[in-house]
Design an enzyme around this catalytic site. Structure first.
Site, mmCIF file in Angstrom:
data_model
loop_
_atom_site.group_PDB
_atom_site.id
_atom_site.type_symbol
_atom_site.label_atom_id
_atom_site.label_comp_id
_atom_site.label_asym_id
_atom_site.label_seq_id
_atom_site.Cartn_x
_atom_site.Cartn_y
_atom_site.Cartn_z
ATOM 1 N N THR A 198 -3.141 -32.231 15.539
ATOM 2 C CA THR A 198 -2.429 -31.075 14.442
ATOM 3 C C THR A 198 -2.938 -29.539 15.012
ATOM 4 O O THR A 198 -1.739 -28.877 15.128
ATOM 5 C CB THR A 198 -3.444 -31.369 13.303
ATOM 6 O OG1 THR A 198 -3.176 -32.588 12.750
ATOM 7 C CG2 THR A 198 -2.922 -30.271 12.237
ATOM 8 N N GLY B 171 -3.616 -39.162 21.088
ATOM 9 C CA GLY B 171 -4.953 -39.179 21.486
ATOM 10 C C GLY B 171 -5.754 -39.616 20.221
ATOM 11 O O GLY B 171 -5.240 -40.053 19.183
ATOM 12 N N ASN B 172 -6.900 -40.019 20.560
ATOM 13 C CA ASN B 172 -7.952 -40.467 19.524
ATOM 14 C C ASN B 172 -8.121 -39.789 18.082
ATOM 15 O O ASN B 172 -7.487 -38.477 18.264
ATOM 16 C CB ASN B 172 -9.438 -40.744 20.176
ATOM 17 C CG ASN B 172 -10.212 -41.846 19.542
ATOM 18 O OD1 ASN B 172 -9.500 -42.508 18.729
ATOM 19 N ND2 ASN B 172 -11.231 -42.278 20.319
ATOM 20 N N GLU C 151 3.655 -35.920 16.141
ATOM 21 C CA GLU C 151 2.387 -36.161 16.212
ATOM 22 C C GLU C 151 2.258 -37.695 16.039
ATOM 23 O O GLU C 151 2.723 -38.037 15.156
ATOM 24 C CB GLU C 151 1.548 -35.502 14.956
ATOM 25 C CG GLU C 151 0.195 -35.838 14.994
ATOM 26 C CD GLU C 151 -0.634 -35.144 13.929
ATOM 27 O OE1 GLU C 151 -0.219 -34.225 13.313
ATOM 28 O OE2 GLU C 151 -1.983 -35.388 13.852
ATOM 29 N N GLU D 190 -12.613 -41.490 5.937
ATOM 30 C CA GLU D 190 -13.038 -41.911 7.486
ATOM 31 C C GLU D 190 -14.588 -41.949 7.272
ATOM 32 O O GLU D 190 -15.228 -42.058 8.328
ATOM 33 C CB GLU D 190 -12.686 -40.867 8.324
ATOM 34 C CG GLU D 190 -11.284 -40.961 8.794
ATOM 35 C CD GLU D 190 -10.475 -39.881 9.393
ATOM 36 O OE1 GLU D 190 -9.282 -40.014 9.912
ATOM 37 O OE2 GLU D 190 -11.056 -38.779 9.446
ATOM 38 N N TYR E 177 -9.052 -48.641 4.895
ATOM 39 C CA TYR E 177 -10.327 -48.461 5.456
ATOM 40 C C TYR E 177 -11.465 -49.408 4.247
ATOM 41 O O TYR E 177 -12.367 -49.840 4.904
ATOM 42 C CB TYR E 177 -10.893 -47.064 5.559
ATOM 43 C CG TYR E 177 -10.400 -46.546 6.874
ATOM 44 C CD1 TYR E 177 -11.003 -46.988 7.966
ATOM 45 C CD2 TYR E 177 -9.739 -45.478 6.902
ATOM 46 C CE1 TYR E 177 -10.494 -46.403 9.191
ATOM 47 C CE2 TYR E 177 -9.319 -44.539 7.954
ATOM 48 C CZ TYR E 177 -9.697 -45.325 8.999
ATOM 49 O OH TYR E 177 -9.562 -44.789 10.394
ATOM 50 N N GLN F 279 -0.052 -50.797 7.857
ATOM 51 C CA GLN F 279 0.646 -50.823 9.340
ATOM 52 C C GLN F 279 2.277 -50.757 9.104
ATOM 53 O O GLN F 279 3.130 -50.348 9.764
ATOM 54 C CB GLN F 279 0.280 -51.697 10.311
ATOM 55 C CG GLN F 279 -1.126 -51.715 10.980
ATOM 56 C CD GLN F 279 -1.666 -50.423 11.323
ATOM 57 O OE1 GLN F 279 -2.592 -50.113 11.402
ATOM 58 N NE2 GLN F 279 -0.400 -49.492 11.920
HETATM 59 P P1 DGT Z 1 -6.218 -35.108 14.890
HETATM 60 O O1 DGT Z 1 -5.291 -33.852 14.595
HETATM 61 O O2 DGT Z 1 -6.273 -35.129 16.475
HETATM 62 O O3 DGT Z 1 -7.646 -34.709 14.507
HETATM 63 O O4 DGT Z 1 -5.575 -36.204 14.383
HETATM 64 P P2 DGT Z 1 -5.930 -37.013 13.080
HETATM 65 O O5 DGT Z 1 -7.180 -37.613 12.799
HETATM 66 O O6 DGT Z 1 -5.616 -36.115 11.586
HETATM 67 O O7 DGT Z 1 -4.624 -38.112 13.009
HETATM 68 P P3 DGT Z 1 -4.567 -39.660 13.699
HETATM 69 O O8 DGT Z 1 -3.364 -40.124 13.565
HETATM 70 O O9 DGT Z 1 -5.550 -39.640 14.844
HETATM 71 O O10 DGT Z 1 -5.481 -40.342 12.199
HETATM 72 C C1 DGT Z 1 -5.333 -40.278 11.124
HETATM 73 C C2 DGT Z 1 -6.090 -41.227 10.266
HETATM 74 O O11 DGT Z 1 -5.209 -42.678 10.572
HETATM 75 C C3 DGT Z 1 -7.291 -41.929 11.090
HETATM 76 O O12 DGT Z 1 -8.175 -42.132 9.998
HETATM 77 C C4 DGT Z 1 -6.705 -43.045 11.758
HETATM 78 C C5 DGT Z 1 -5.772 -43.605 11.098
HETATM 79 N N1 DGT Z 1 -4.513 -44.146 11.734
HETATM 80 C C6 DGT Z 1 -3.608 -43.484 12.426
HETATM 81 N N2 DGT Z 1 -2.654 -44.290 12.728
HETATM 82 C C7 DGT Z 1 -2.940 -45.477 12.429
HETATM 83 C C8 DGT Z 1 -2.306 -46.600 12.677
HETATM 84 O O13 DGT Z 1 -1.347 -46.921 13.396
HETATM 85 N N3 DGT Z 1 -3.143 -47.739 12.179
HETATM 86 C C9 DGT Z 1 -4.409 -47.427 11.633
HETATM 87 N N4 DGT Z 1 -4.985 -48.293 11.190
HETATM 88 N N5 DGT Z 1 -4.712 -46.195 11.251
HETATM 89 C C10 DGT Z 1 -4.332 -45.258 11.732
#
Ligand code: DGT
Length: 229
Positions: free
Chosen positions: A34, A27-28, A104, A172, A70, A81
């Site tokens: 989490t 999901g986004n 996750e 972020e 970022y 990546q």
């Molecule tokens: P949640 O628990 O649904 O709120 O999930 P988050 O926001 O803790 O975890 P996630 O995986 O959606 O995002 C973590 C951060 O890492 C977010 O700033 C986006 C970034 N991110 C995650 N996976 C990737 C990836 O493969 N590439 C890039 N560029 N960023 C990623």
């Protein structure tokens, strides 16, 4: 032996046959992955929980790759990546005695959502993109990635944008809503529209706030704790 790998030319994939029923939580950003995983902590004797890959990305021997990605994406998106791919493979192949594994994210979201988005926005250029694709193809052919069920925490970009801002993860702080809209679209293309995946997907309404999401989780508890193999 006549049918050994060397003779038949078929090398078994790394980690093949070692993985239990595996559920990927997708999901986004800010969709509550989490929180969803935390809900399943009560079933720890049955479920191996693999949470927060993001913590690894924030501290690679003291270096915060997420922040660098970022801050200076042209330079750091590609190594970021590359590291995400490694950490995902480590999680995908990690062994457990438990009958269910809950993860996750996955190598798939990285590949189909994040890398794709970076490429479309020209944050990584052709050369970098192709190197990553070559790795993905090699991995497809040589490493077993178990994925039996995908839980899609589906949200609207506006809702997750507000959550992300409230959460205020420092890395972020500059992420615009446009980025979340693009990621949303890529999640939809991958999990709803792509027939290779969508028969494994269950969709949860993850716009619901914390008070109400519990019953949405409960709807799928049994699916996850007592899978029909
Ligand atoms: P949640 O628990 O649904 O709120 O999930 P988050 O926001 O803790 O975890 P996630 O995986 O959606 O995002 C973590 C951060 O890492 C977010 O700033 C986006 C970034 N991110 C995650 N996976 C990737 C990836 O493969 N590439 C890039 N560029 N960023 C990623």
């Amino acid at each position: 032996a006549g049918n050994s790998a060397a003779v038949t030319g078929k090398i078994p994939k790394y980690a093949a046959g070692t993985q239990p029923f595996t559920v990927l939580i997708e999901g986004n950003i800010g969709s509550g992955k989490t929180t969803f995983l935390n809900h399943f902590q009560q079933f720890q004797e049955k479920i191996c929980l693999i949470t927060e890959p993001v913590e690894k990305w924030r501290n690679v021997r003291g270096v915060n790759l997420l922040k660098l990605m970022y801050k200076e994406p042209e330079r750091w998106a590609m190594p970021f990546q590359s590291y995400v791919t490694l950490t995902m493979l480590q999680s995908h192949t990690q062994q457990t005695q438990k009958p269910v594994k809950l993860m996750e994210r996955s190598i798939f979201s990285s590949r189909y959502c994040f890398v794709e988005n970076m490429y479309r926005n020209k944050i990584i250029d052709d050369g970098m993109y192709h190197v990553l694709q070559e790795w993905y193809n090699f991995i497809d052919n040589s490493i077993h990635v178990q994925a039996d069920l995908i839980v899609y925490l589906r949200t609207t970009p506006k809702v997750v944008y507000e959550r992300m801002r409230k959460r205020a993860r420092s890395e972020e702080s500059c992420v615009p809503i446009k980025y979340l809209e693009e990621l949303h679209k890529l999640h939809e293309e991958w999990l709803i529209e792509n027939p290779e995946f969508n028969n494994k997907v269950v969709v949860l309404d993850a716009d619901l706030d914390l008070e109400h999401i519990g019953s949405e989780y409960k709807r799928y508890e049994n699916h996850i704790i007592n899978p029909t193999f």
